[in-house]
Design an enzyme around this catalytic site. Structure first.
Site, PDB file in Angstrom:
ATOM      1  N   ALA A  95       0.848  -1.187   0.000  1.00  0.00           N
ATOM      2  CA  ALA A  95       0.000   0.000   0.000  1.00  0.00           C
ATOM      3  C   ALA A  95       0.885   1.238   0.000  1.00  0.00           C
ATOM      4  O   ALA A  95       1.992   1.234   0.540  1.00  0.00           O
ATOM      5  CB  ALA A  95      -0.907  -0.003   1.227  1.00  0.00           C
ATOM      6  N   ASN A 211      -5.108  -0.450   8.927  1.00  0.00           N
ATOM      7  CA  ASN A 211      -3.819   0.226   9.075  1.00  0.00           C
ATOM      8  C   ASN A 211      -3.843   1.100  10.324  1.00  0.00           C
ATOM      9  O   ASN A 211      -4.412   2.189  10.322  1.00  0.00           O
ATOM     10  CB  ASN A 211      -3.524   1.070   7.831  1.00  0.00           C
ATOM     11  CG  ASN A 211      -2.141   1.696   7.869  1.00  0.00           C
ATOM     12  OD1 ASN A 211      -1.414   1.581   8.854  1.00  0.00           O
ATOM     13  ND2 ASN A 211      -1.777   2.375   6.794  1.00  0.00           N
ATOM     14  N   SER A 213      -0.863   1.769  11.892  1.00  0.00           N
ATOM     15  CA  SER A 213       0.570   1.900  12.147  1.00  0.00           C
ATOM     16  C   SER A 213       1.270   2.983  11.345  1.00  0.00           C
ATOM     17  O   SER A 213       2.487   3.127  11.441  1.00  0.00           O
ATOM     18  CB  SER A 213       1.261   0.556  11.877  1.00  0.00           C
ATOM     19  OG  SER A 213       0.921   0.059  10.597  1.00  0.00           O
ATOM     20  N   PRO A 215       2.849   6.414  10.791  1.00  0.00           N
ATOM     21  CA  PRO A 215       3.313   7.403  11.772  1.00  0.00           C
ATOM     22  C   PRO A 215       2.878   8.821  11.440  1.00  0.00           C
ATOM     23  O   PRO A 215       3.215   9.757  12.172  1.00  0.00           O
ATOM     24  CB  PRO A 215       4.835   7.274  11.681  1.00  0.00           C
ATOM     25  CG  PRO A 215       5.083   6.903  10.258  1.00  0.00           C
ATOM     26  CD  PRO A 215       3.914   6.015   9.854  1.00  0.00           C
ATOM     27  N   ASN A 216       2.104   8.990  10.344  1.00  0.00           N
ATOM     28  CA  ASN A 216       1.836  10.332   9.833  1.00  0.00           C
ATOM     29  C   ASN A 216       0.435  10.850  10.118  1.00  0.00           C
ATOM     30  O   ASN A 216       0.046  11.894   9.608  1.00  0.00           O
ATOM     31  CB  ASN A 216       2.109  10.360   8.322  1.00  0.00           C
ATOM     32  CG  ASN A 216       3.535   9.963   8.004  1.00  0.00           C
ATOM     33  OD1 ASN A 216       4.465  10.455   8.627  1.00  0.00           O
ATOM     34  ND2 ASN A 216       3.707   9.051   7.055  1.00  0.00           N
ATOM     35  N   ASN A 283       4.995  -1.560   8.870  1.00  0.00           N
ATOM     36  CA  ASN A 283       4.896  -0.239   8.258  1.00  0.00           C
ATOM     37  C   ASN A 283       6.271   0.426   8.297  1.00  0.00           C
ATOM     38  O   ASN A 283       7.266  -0.196   8.656  1.00  0.00           O
ATOM     39  CB  ASN A 283       3.850   0.598   9.003  1.00  0.00           C
ATOM     40  CG  ASN A 283       3.105   1.555   8.083  1.00  0.00           C
ATOM     41  OD1 ASN A 283       3.714   2.228   7.253  1.00  0.00           O
ATOM     42  ND2 ASN A 283       1.792   1.631   8.242  1.00  0.00           N
ATOM     43  N   GLY A 305      12.528   1.375   2.963  1.00  0.00           N
ATOM     44  CA  GLY A 305      13.660   0.990   2.145  1.00  0.00           C
ATOM     45  C   GLY A 305      14.682   0.158   2.898  1.00  0.00           C
ATOM     46  O   GLY A 305      14.395  -0.426   3.950  1.00  0.00           O
TER      47      GLY A 305
END
Length: 395
Positions: A95, A211, A213, A215-216, A283, A305
């Site tokens: 996602a 979702n 998790s 952080p935003n 996440n 990444g």
């Protein structure tokens, strides 16, 4: 206006490449040459476009099918049966790439074994102000703070309904569709937001992801607490079970890598207690591992990444053990090679996902991961992916 700007930047790239060079480059693009994408095309695009513009252009091209068709042919070794479905291969798109369900068919064309769209929030919302995505090329990493920018349930429902019959055939052929659900920033009832997502998009998905998790979105990760998670998932399951039997998707929970040991034990306990169908691990991380080189490494947001790879794999290992291997896990975080994928599978993942790798290596990375994974499975004596799931726990 924004699309015209992207077209202008793409035209600039054409001019830079030049006549004869463009012809040769076009051939390499069409054939999906791995080295050309990794060493020339992707770095050139990164130099021309900021990360969010590049993302939007990639989604646009993918939605139009303007990408090389996958050359790698999936073998029976890569097939996995889990979550009530056959997966032709275990490598999916995470996602965050196709947030609004615009490019599903192009992603299957790229060679993914399953596609997960979203996160989708009940009402449309813009997300956080730009800039909100940052590349760390030295680290093969990205930091994002998108903040659940979403077209909303109604728009995404319309898109998915338009291709519902096509998706049913794809799912039957081993290419399932997942939908990742989020909450609106200003919502006062998170459970109702997720329940609404289940009601609207559940009939159109093979699996749904709760979702909790990212952080935003302020306060979202607090929903991973034991009491909050139990309340939320109880409501989500009630809504899912209320759907017509033929349209009851699996329900998975996506968790963060930044959890304490107690957090992980609590999540495992709730998941087993309620009969949740699976976990997505993990996440992005709010931590900044030592050794990051990118100039933008201190930007606020979730890091994805290569620097996330080992942390996510360790979390997979722990969650597999805490659930006694009885809860299927989709492993995500830093996958860019067959070795990365197999490490997650051996740690306990039944399936894996990637996204950030596309930023640096382009579409050919999908075939590369699958090809390398198959070779490693043979080398290590596994009959297929299924035999390798959780293998590290049996040593």
């Amino acid at each position: 206006m924004a699309w015209r700007h992207l077209k202008k930047r793409a035209q600039d790239a054409v001019i830079i490449l030049g006549g004869g060079g463009l012809l040769f480059a076009s051939y390499l693009m069409a054939t999906g040459d791995e080295r050309f994408y990794a060493e020339h095309l992707m770095p050139t695009l990164q130099g021309l476009l900021d990360p969010e513009s590049a993302h939007r252009l990639a989604v646009r091209f993918t939605s139009l099918g303007l990408l090389p068709r996958a050359r790698f042919q999936d073998s029976d070794m890569l097939e996995v049966r889990v979550l009530g479905h056959k997966f032709r291969n275990p490598v999916g798109i995470a996602a965050g790439f196709d947030k609004h369900g615009e490019a599903v068919d192009g992603l299957y064309k790229m060679g993914f074994g399953f596609v997960e769209i979203g996160s989708v929030t009940p009402k449309p919302q813009e997300g956080n102000p730009r800039p909100r995505v940052f590349r760390l090329p030295e680290d093969q990493a990205v930091i994002n703070r998108y903040g659940f920018n979403s077209h909303g349930l109604s728009v995404v429902e319309h898109r998915l309904r338009a291709r519902q019959q096509k998706q049913a055939k794809l799912t039957e052929d081993g290419l399932p569709l997942g939908v990742n659900l989020g909450k609106n920033k200003t919502s006062v009832d998170a459970a109702e937001d997720y329940a609404e997502g289940v009601r609207v998009l559940g009939p159109l998905a093979d699996y749904l992801v709760v979702n909790v998790s990212s952080p935003n979105t302020a306060g979202l990760r607090s929903l991973q607490g034991k009491a909050e998670l139990r309340r939320l998932l109880t409501k989500v399951l009630q809504e899912r079970d209320g759907l017509r039997r033929v349209h009851r998707p699996a329900v998975l929970v996506k968790i963060a890598p930044d959890l304490t040991s107690q957090d992980k034990e609590d999540i495992a306990s709730v998941v087993k207690e309620l009969g949740i169908d699976g976990l997505i691990v993990t996440n992005t991380t709010v931590s900044r591992p030592a050794g990051l080189q990118g100039a933008l490494r201190s930007e606020t947001g979730g890091l994805s990444g290569k620097p996330l790879r080992d942390l996510s794999t360790q979390t997979i290992r722990e969650m597999y053990a805490l659930t006694q291997g009885r809860v299927p896990i989709i492993g995500v975080g830093g996958v860019s090679s067959g070795q990365d994928a197999l490490e997650k599978i051996r740690a306990g993942a039944s399936l894996v996902q990637l996204y950030t790798a596309l930023t640096f290596w382009g579409p050919p990375v999908v075939g590369k991961v699958k090809r390398e994974l198959e070779a490693l499975l043979k080398e290590q004596g596994f009959g297929g992916v299924t035999d390798a799931i959780g293998a590290d726990h049996r040593r």
